[in-house]
Design a protein around this motif. Structure first.
Motif, PDB file in Angstrom:
ATOM      1  N   ARG A 125      -9.406 -50.765  -1.419  1.00  0.00           N
ATOM      2  CA  ARG A 125      -8.813 -49.294  -1.565  1.00  0.00           C
ATOM      3  C   ARG A 125      -9.682 -48.456  -0.975  1.00  0.00           C
ATOM      4  NH1 ARG A 125      -5.797 -46.097  -6.743  1.00  0.00           N
ATOM      5  NH2 ARG A 125      -4.380 -47.966  -6.175  1.00  0.00           N
ATOM      6  N   VAL A 126      -9.322 -47.360  -0.125  1.00  0.00           N
ATOM      7  CA  VAL A 126      -9.823 -46.214   0.418  1.00  0.00           C
ATOM      8  C   VAL A 126      -9.054 -44.877  -0.107  1.00  0.00           C
ATOM      9  CG1 VAL A 126     -10.642 -45.014   2.564  1.00  0.00           C
ATOM     10  CG2 VAL A 126     -10.441 -47.630   2.523  1.00  0.00           C
ATOM     11  N   ALA A 127      -9.933 -44.007  -0.593  1.00  0.00           N
ATOM     12  CA  ALA A 127      -9.283 -42.950  -1.170  1.00  0.00           C
ATOM     13  C   ALA A 127      -9.896 -41.698  -1.287  1.00  0.00           C
ATOM     14  CB  ALA A 127      -8.797 -43.230  -2.848  1.00  0.00           C
ATOM     15  N   ARG A 128      -9.547 -40.539  -1.631  1.00  0.00           N
ATOM     16  CA  ARG A 128     -10.338 -39.256  -2.079  1.00  0.00           C
ATOM     17  C   ARG A 128     -10.492 -39.390  -3.338  1.00  0.00           C
ATOM     18  NH1 ARG A 128     -12.701 -37.562   2.482  1.00  0.00           N
ATOM     19  NH2 ARG A 128     -11.216 -37.192   4.089  1.00  0.00           N
ATOM     20  N   ALA A 129     -11.456 -38.878  -3.787  1.00  0.00           N
ATOM     21  CA  ALA A 129     -11.829 -39.080  -5.237  1.00  0.00           C
ATOM     22  C   ALA A 129     -10.745 -38.133  -6.087  1.00  0.00           C
ATOM     23  CB  ALA A 129     -13.328 -38.390  -5.583  1.00  0.00           C
ATOM     24  N   SER A 130      -9.909 -37.140  -5.300  1.00  0.00           N
ATOM     25  CA  SER A 130      -8.926 -36.482  -6.174  1.00  0.00           C
ATOM     26  C   SER A 130      -8.056 -37.261  -6.435  1.00  0.00           C
ATOM     27  CB  SER A 130      -8.603 -35.284  -5.341  1.00  0.00           C
ATOM     28  OG  SER A 130      -8.092 -35.851  -3.899  1.00  0.00           O
ATOM     29  N   GLY A 131      -7.870 -38.661  -5.926  1.00  0.00           N
ATOM     30  CA  GLY A 131      -7.029 -39.408  -6.174  1.00  0.00           C
ATOM     31  C   GLY A 131      -5.885 -40.012  -5.174  1.00  0.00           C
ATOM     32  N   GLU A 132      -5.686 -39.195  -3.873  1.00  0.00           N
ATOM     33  CA  GLU A 132      -5.245 -39.520  -2.858  1.00  0.00           C
ATOM     34  C   GLU A 132      -5.576 -40.824  -2.127  1.00  0.00           C
ATOM     35  OE1 GLU A 132      -3.960 -37.751   1.600  1.00  0.00           O
ATOM     36  OE2 GLU A 132      -5.567 -36.899   0.465  1.00  0.00           O
ATOM     37  N   VAL A 133      -4.722 -41.699  -2.171  1.00  0.00           N
ATOM     38  CA  VAL A 133      -4.915 -43.157  -1.733  1.00  0.00           C
ATOM     39  C   VAL A 133      -4.641 -43.047  -0.015  1.00  0.00           C
ATOM     40  CG1 VAL A 133      -4.361 -45.579  -1.523  1.00  0.00           C
ATOM     41  CG2 VAL A 133      -4.403 -44.355  -3.787  1.00  0.00           C
ATOM     42  N   LEU A 134      -5.625 -43.495   0.858  1.00  0.00           N
ATOM     43  CA  LEU A 134      -5.736 -43.255   2.051  1.00  0.00           C
ATOM     44  C   LEU A 134      -5.214 -44.889   2.873  1.00  0.00           C
ATOM     45  CD1 LEU A 134      -8.833 -41.256   2.931  1.00  0.00           C
ATOM     46  CD2 LEU A 134      -6.437 -40.480   2.392  1.00  0.00           C
ATOM     47  N   ALA A 135      -5.580 -45.806   2.101  1.00  0.00           N
ATOM     48  CA  ALA A 135      -5.327 -46.963   2.640  1.00  0.00           C
ATOM     49  C   ALA A 135      -5.637 -48.044   1.575  1.00  0.00           C
ATOM     50  CB  ALA A 135      -6.298 -47.630   3.990  1.00  0.00           C
ATOM     51  N   ALA A 136      -4.740 -49.156   1.474  1.00  0.00           N
ATOM     52  CA  ALA A 136      -4.972 -50.116   0.492  1.00  0.00           C
ATOM     53  C   ALA A 136      -4.574 -51.583   0.938  1.00  0.00           C
ATOM     54  CB  ALA A 136      -4.381 -49.797  -0.867  1.00  0.00           C
ATOM     55  N   ARG A 137      -5.035 -52.517   0.209  1.00  0.00           N
ATOM     56  CA  ARG A 137      -4.596 -53.888   0.557  1.00  0.00           C
ATOM     57  C   ARG A 137      -4.938 -54.539  -0.526  1.00  0.00           C
ATOM     58  NH1 ARG A 137      -6.224 -59.099   2.334  1.00  0.00           N
ATOM     59  NH2 ARG A 137      -4.927 -60.056   3.832  1.00  0.00           N
TER      60      ARG A 137
END
Length: 267
Positions: free
Chosen positions: A17-29
């Motif tokens: 998972r790649v995300a912003r610490a604010s919670g927005e998920v940018l990519a996931a597998r």
């Protein structure tokens, strides 16, 4: 620390998972896939220590006693010592007084299992699991001290997912789990972890393009994970978690480093 035995059942897999610490998920597998957590859950032990410091129930200069021998949480199982492949050779001889701050430092920077057990005994395993719950890492557990084979055989384990590791690191760097002073302290410690995987391509302080970063990796035979933040701690920081199993060490590390570099480049 490297552990004997293997937790790499099943086919080889990579979850992230790649995300912003604010919670927005940018990519996931497959970020909800369950893994043996290895040393990544030491991140929760660190937060539990920070909370004890915030509460005034612990201090960095309080005296601990170095040890490689612990008592199993299984009634009647008695004492055990850290497995030979996991021994922290940099820890002082058993019986040596050392400040709690130095113990926590070794737990994070070199992933010392002895130091982790000492901290876990100081704060209590329930406090560590409360950290996971408060971070929203509901599929993660810190089940036992390291090398407690009797507890492991009884089913006590360390479990996590890439999503949970992202949530835990995000809650840490945004200050949701501890006060500002201890949050900064934790981020500084994570920035000095010696096993850099996801942050391997991030310039160090003083180098061109340097930004703050920190991470906590984990590994046993067939398992290689890392969770990291990149950028100024806060809601805009990039948070990356990658979990792998079933790969040899070289292949797993190449995967972690490549995914970390890609995430930072595209963020």
């Amino acid at each position: 620390m490297v552990s004997t035995g293997t937790h790499s059942d099943g086919v080889p897999v990579v979850a992230y998972r790649v995300a912003r610490a604010s919670g927005e998920v940018l990519a996931a597998r497959q970020d909800d896939l369950d893994f043996y957590a290895a040393s990544t859950v030491k991140l929760a032990v660190l937060v539990a220590a920070a909370r004890a410091l915030d509460a005034g129930t612990a201090s960095l200069d309080e005296t601990c006693v170095a040890t490689r021998t612990f008592t199993s949480q299984v009634p009647g199982a008695g004492e055990y010592t850290i497995e030979p492949d996991d021994v922290d050779e940099g820890l002082p001889p058993d019986g040596t007084p050392m400040p709690l701050g130095d113990v926590v430092d070794r737990m994070v920077t070199v992933s010392s299992n002895e130091a982790t057990n000492m901290v876990a005994e100081r704060v209590g395993i329930p406090a560590v699991n409360q950290v996971l719950a408060d971070a929203g890492a509901t599929r993660s557990t810190f089940g036992r001290k390291y090398s407690d084979l009797a507890a492991e055989k009884a089913g006590a384990s360390h479990r996590t997912t890439a999503a949970d590791l992202c949530l835990l690191m995000s809650a840490l760097v945004t200050g949701a789990l501890a006060g500002p002073e201890r949050t900064a302290w934790m981020c500084e410690l994570l920035g000095r972890q010696t096993d850099r995987q996801l942050t391997a391509a991030v310039p160090r302080r003083g180098e061109p393009g340097a930004v703050p970063f920190g991470s906590k990796s984990g590994w046993v035979d067939g398992i290689r994970h890392d969770v990291a933040f990149v950028g100024e701690p806060g809601p805009d920081a990039l948070v990356i978690a990658v979990c792998t199993r079933g790969y040899d060490e070289q292949a797993a590390e190449e995967t972690l480093k490549a995914l970390g570099a890609l995430a930072v480049a595209l963020a």
